[in-house]
Design a protein around this motif. Structure first.
Motif, PDB file in Angstrom:
ATOM      1  N   LEU A 297      63.313 142.476 -49.042  1.00 44.65           N
ATOM      2  CA  LEU A 297      62.535 141.237 -48.955  1.00 44.65           C
ATOM      3  C   LEU A 297      61.833 140.943 -50.266  1.00 44.65           C
ATOM      4  O   LEU A 297      61.779 139.786 -50.718  1.00 44.65           O
ATOM      5  N   ARG A 298      61.320 141.977 -50.906  1.00 48.31           N
ATOM      6  CA  ARG A 298      60.612 141.784 -52.177  1.00 48.31           C
ATOM      7  C   ARG A 298      61.531 141.160 -53.224  1.00 48.31           C
ATOM      8  O   ARG A 298      61.149 140.224 -53.935  1.00 48.31           O
ATOM      9  N   HIS A 299      62.755 141.662 -53.314  1.00 46.96           N
ATOM     10  CA  HIS A 299      63.708 141.106 -54.279  1.00 46.96           C
ATOM     11  C   HIS A 299      64.118 139.686 -53.897  1.00 46.96           C
ATOM     12  O   HIS A 299      64.237 138.810 -54.768  1.00 46.96           O
ATOM     13  N   GLU A 300      64.317 139.451 -52.608  1.00 43.59           N
ATOM     14  CA  GLU A 300      64.783 138.145 -52.152  1.00 43.59           C
ATOM     15  C   GLU A 300      63.739 137.052 -52.338  1.00 43.59           C
ATOM     16  O   GLU A 300      64.077 135.909 -52.660  1.00 43.59           O
ATOM     17  N   GLU A 301      62.466 137.400 -52.126  1.00 42.46           N
ATOM     18  CA  GLU A 301      61.423 136.377 -52.099  1.00 42.46           C
ATOM     19  C   GLU A 301      60.568 136.309 -53.354  1.00 42.46           C
ATOM     20  O   GLU A 301      59.642 135.493 -53.428  1.00 42.46           O
ATOM     21  N   HIS A 302      60.874 137.146 -54.341  1.00 41.79           N
ATOM     22  CA  HIS A 302      60.073 137.137 -55.572  1.00 41.79           C
ATOM     23  C   HIS A 302      60.058 135.749 -56.207  1.00 41.79           C
ATOM     24  O   HIS A 302      59.007 135.261 -56.639  1.00 41.79           O
ATOM     25  N   GLY A 303      61.209 135.112 -56.235  1.00 42.00           N
ATOM     26  CA  GLY A 303      61.286 133.786 -56.840  1.00 42.00           C
ATOM     27  C   GLY A 303      60.524 132.724 -56.080  1.00 42.00           C
ATOM     28  O   GLY A 303      60.202 131.666 -56.632  1.00 42.00           O
ATOM     29  N   ASN A 304      60.219 132.998 -54.817  1.00 49.07           N
ATOM     30  CA  ASN A 304      59.437 132.061 -54.005  1.00 49.07           C
ATOM     31  C   ASN A 304      57.944 132.353 -54.050  1.00 49.07           C
ATOM     32  O   ASN A 304      57.158 131.686 -53.367  1.00 49.07           O
ATOM     33  N   GLY A 305      57.569 133.365 -54.836  1.00 52.31           N
ATOM     34  CA  GLY A 305      56.157 133.688 -54.970  1.00 52.31           C
ATOM     35  C   GLY A 305      55.578 134.488 -53.825  1.00 52.31           C
ATOM     36  O   GLY A 305      54.356 134.631 -53.721  1.00 52.31           O
ATOM     37  N   VAL A 306      56.427 135.030 -52.942  1.00 53.88           N
ATOM     38  CA  VAL A 306      55.944 135.832 -51.816  1.00 53.88           C
ATOM     39  C   VAL A 306      55.822 137.288 -52.259  1.00 53.88           C
ATOM     40  O   VAL A 306      56.799 137.885 -52.729  1.00 53.88           O
ATOM     41  N   ARG A 307      54.642 137.835 -52.137  1.00 60.61           N
ATOM     42  CA  ARG A 307      54.424 139.236 -52.492  1.00 60.61           C
ATOM     43  C   ARG A 307      54.705 140.126 -51.279  1.00 60.61           C
ATOM     44  O   ARG A 307      54.449 139.738 -50.145  1.00 60.61           O
ATOM     45  N   VAL A 308      55.202 141.335 -51.543  1.00 56.38           N
ATOM     46  CA  VAL A 308      55.560 142.274 -50.473  1.00 56.38           C
ATOM     47  C   VAL A 308      55.007 143.650 -50.814  1.00 56.38           C
ATOM     48  O   VAL A 308      55.269 144.186 -51.897  1.00 56.38           O
ATOM     49  N   THR A 309      54.253 144.217 -49.881  1.00 57.53           N
ATOM     50  CA  THR A 309      53.630 145.524 -50.079  1.00 57.53           C
ATOM     51  C   THR A 309      53.966 146.450 -48.919  1.00 57.53           C
ATOM     52  O   THR A 309      53.925 146.031 -47.759  1.00 57.53           O
ATOM     53  N   SER A 310      54.282 147.690 -49.241  1.00 66.22           N
ATOM     54  CA  SER A 310      54.403 148.744 -48.225  1.00 66.22           C
ATOM     55  C   SER A 310      53.272 149.742 -48.434  1.00 66.22           C
ATOM     56  O   SER A 310      53.067 150.225 -49.556  1.00 66.22           O
TER      57      SER A 310
ATOM     58  N   ALA B  72      63.412 157.335 -38.881  1.00 63.48           N
ATOM     59  CA  ALA B  72      64.507 156.400 -39.154  1.00 63.48           C
ATOM     60  C   ALA B  72      64.014 154.960 -39.117  1.00 63.48           C
ATOM     61  O   ALA B  72      64.388 154.134 -39.961  1.00 63.48           O
ATOM     62  N   SER B  73      63.155 154.645 -38.143  1.00 62.97           N
ATOM     63  CA  SER B  73      62.617 153.286 -38.067  1.00 62.97           C
ATOM     64  C   SER B  73      61.760 152.970 -39.283  1.00 62.97           C
ATOM     65  O   SER B  73      61.785 151.847 -39.804  1.00 62.97           O
ATOM     66  N   LYS B  74      61.020 153.949 -39.766  1.00 68.67           N
ATOM     67  CA  LYS B  74      60.137 153.719 -40.908  1.00 68.67           C
ATOM     68  C   LYS B  74      60.898 153.744 -42.238  1.00 68.67           C
ATOM     69  O   LYS B  74      60.535 153.017 -43.173  1.00 68.67           O
ATOM     70  N   HIS B  75      61.951 154.581 -42.340  1.00 71.58           N
ATOM     71  CA  HIS B  75      62.816 154.487 -43.513  1.00 71.58           C
ATOM     72  C   HIS B  75      63.461 153.097 -43.568  1.00 71.58           C
ATOM     73  O   HIS B  75      63.600 152.502 -44.640  1.00 71.58           O
ATOM     74  N   GLY B  76      63.877 152.600 -42.405  1.00 73.53           N
ATOM     75  CA  GLY B  76      64.446 151.256 -42.348  1.00 73.53           C
ATOM     76  C   GLY B  76      63.432 150.195 -42.742  1.00 73.53           C
ATOM     77  O   GLY B  76      63.776 149.198 -43.390  1.00 73.53           O
ATOM     78  N   LEU B  77      62.168 150.407 -42.363  1.00 79.79           N
ATOM     79  CA  LEU B  77      61.116 149.451 -42.717  1.00 79.79           C
ATOM     80  C   LEU B  77      60.919 149.406 -44.227  1.00 79.79           C
ATOM     81  O   LEU B  77      60.659 148.336 -44.794  1.00 79.79           O
ATOM     82  N   LYS B  78      61.031 150.554 -44.879  1.00 86.03           N
ATOM     83  CA  LYS B  78      60.954 150.576 -46.345  1.00 86.03           C
ATOM     84  C   LYS B  78      62.093 149.753 -46.948  1.00 86.03           C
ATOM     85  O   LYS B  78      61.883 148.969 -47.881  1.00 86.03           O
ATOM     86  N   ALA B  79      63.304 149.926 -46.405  1.00 87.74           N
ATOM     87  CA  ALA B  79      64.448 149.159 -46.910  1.00 87.74           C
ATOM     88  C   ALA B  79      64.247 147.669 -46.692  1.00 87.74           C
ATOM     89  O   ALA B  79      64.574 146.847 -47.566  1.00 87.74           O
ATOM     90  N   LEU B  80      63.711 147.304 -45.528  1.00 84.99           N
ATOM     91  CA  LEU B  80      63.420 145.903 -45.251  1.00 84.99           C
ATOM     92  C   LEU B  80      62.450 145.346 -46.283  1.00 84.99           C
ATOM     93  O   LEU B  80      62.673 144.258 -46.846  1.00 84.99           O
ATOM     94  N   ALA B  81      61.374 146.067 -46.550  1.00 82.47           N
ATOM     95  CA  ALA B  81      60.372 145.600 -47.509  1.00 82.47           C
ATOM     96  C   ALA B  81      60.957 145.485 -48.910  1.00 82.47           C
ATOM     97  O   ALA B  81      60.707 144.502 -49.627  1.00 82.47           O
ATOM     98  N   ASP B  82      61.734 146.484 -49.319  1.00 81.83           N
ATOM     99  CA  ASP B  82      62.306 146.461 -50.666  1.00 81.83           C
ATOM    100  C   ASP B  82      63.258 145.277 -50.840  1.00 81.83           C
ATOM    101  O   ASP B  82      63.228 144.588 -51.865  1.00 81.83           O
TER     102      ASP B  82
END
Length: 229
Positions: free
Chosen positions: A158-171, A146-156
């Motif tokens: 964050l990736r959408h939120e910060e794309h316009g700021n040039g921040v890359r996000v990898t899981s 559950a904690s790791k499924h949540g971590l995937k959701a956090l990353a996904d």
């Protein structure tokens, strides 16, 4: 010279990544849960900076960091630390659930929030070392998964939120890797542990560095690694 903030640098995958970045001359800022651990990390990585804060108490991280010197620039934030406590749903206590959710999910979210200004300024990279359990859950793995499924959701998100700021996000989703954490997992499962049967932490470190070093025209979003034996 790039600056990397790394959790979990004391052993396993985190130590392998920290060694590689430190050896090539990058600036590494190593998170430690307490002053004693910070002293050990400073001795193991000469010239590295340390940052102290208990991931098991994410609501206190901001306060802890306010009493320390944070890096002005952060090119990558590497979430590698994690804990696991196996057990059936009928047996796991709220304490076991909270501990894994706090360390594996809430603390990475809070660390990311605290370092986002530096990451945005540097057009940096946030990398989450997840787990195969972040994609599927087996019996006795409910709280950790559950904690790791949540971590995937956090990353996904964050990736959408910060794309316009040039921040890359990898899981990164490693399968079973030969680390002290894996040895403890086998002990909890009541199984004999043979490290040669599992992924070498250096192989995961190679994947992480590949993601970090990609040119700006590309981004690795989700990477799954499985034992090759």
């Amino acid at each position: 010279m790039a600056t990397h903030v790394i959790t979990g640098a004391g052993s396993g995958i985190g130590a392998a990544v920290a060694r590689r970045l430190h050896a090539r001359g990058d600036d590494v800022v190593l998170h430690a849960r307490d002053a004693g651990r910070a002293k050990q990390l400073a001795a193991a990585f000469p010239g590295a900076r340390t940052l102290v804060g208990d991931l098991a108490e994410p609501s206190r991280l901001s306060w802890a960091f306010s009493h320390q010197s944070l890096p002005d620039r952060v090119d990558s934030l590497l979430h590698i630390a994690g804990v696991i406590d196996l057990g059936a749903v009928g047996d796991l206590t709220p304490k076991a659930w909270r501990h894994q959710l706090d360390v594996n999910l809430v603390a990475p979210a809070e660390l990311t929030r605290l370092f986002l200004p530096q990451l945005r300024a540097a057009r940096g990279h946030v990398l989450f070392v997840n787990s195969g359990a972040g994609l599927r859950a087996a019996a006795d793995w409910s709280a950790y998964a559950a904690s790791k499924h949540g971590l995937k959701a956090l990353a996904d998100s964050l990736r959408h939120e910060e794309h316009g700021n040039g921040v890359r996000v990898t899981s990164v989703y490693p399968g079973r890797t030969a680390t002290p954490m894996q040895a403890r997992t086998h002990q909890q499962e009541g199984k004999e542990y043979d490290p040669t049967a599992w992924i070498d932490p250096e192989s995961v470190a190679t994947t992480i560095l590949t993601a970090l070093d990609l040119p700006r025209d590309a981004e690795m979003n989700d990477v799954t690694i499985r034992p090759g034996r």
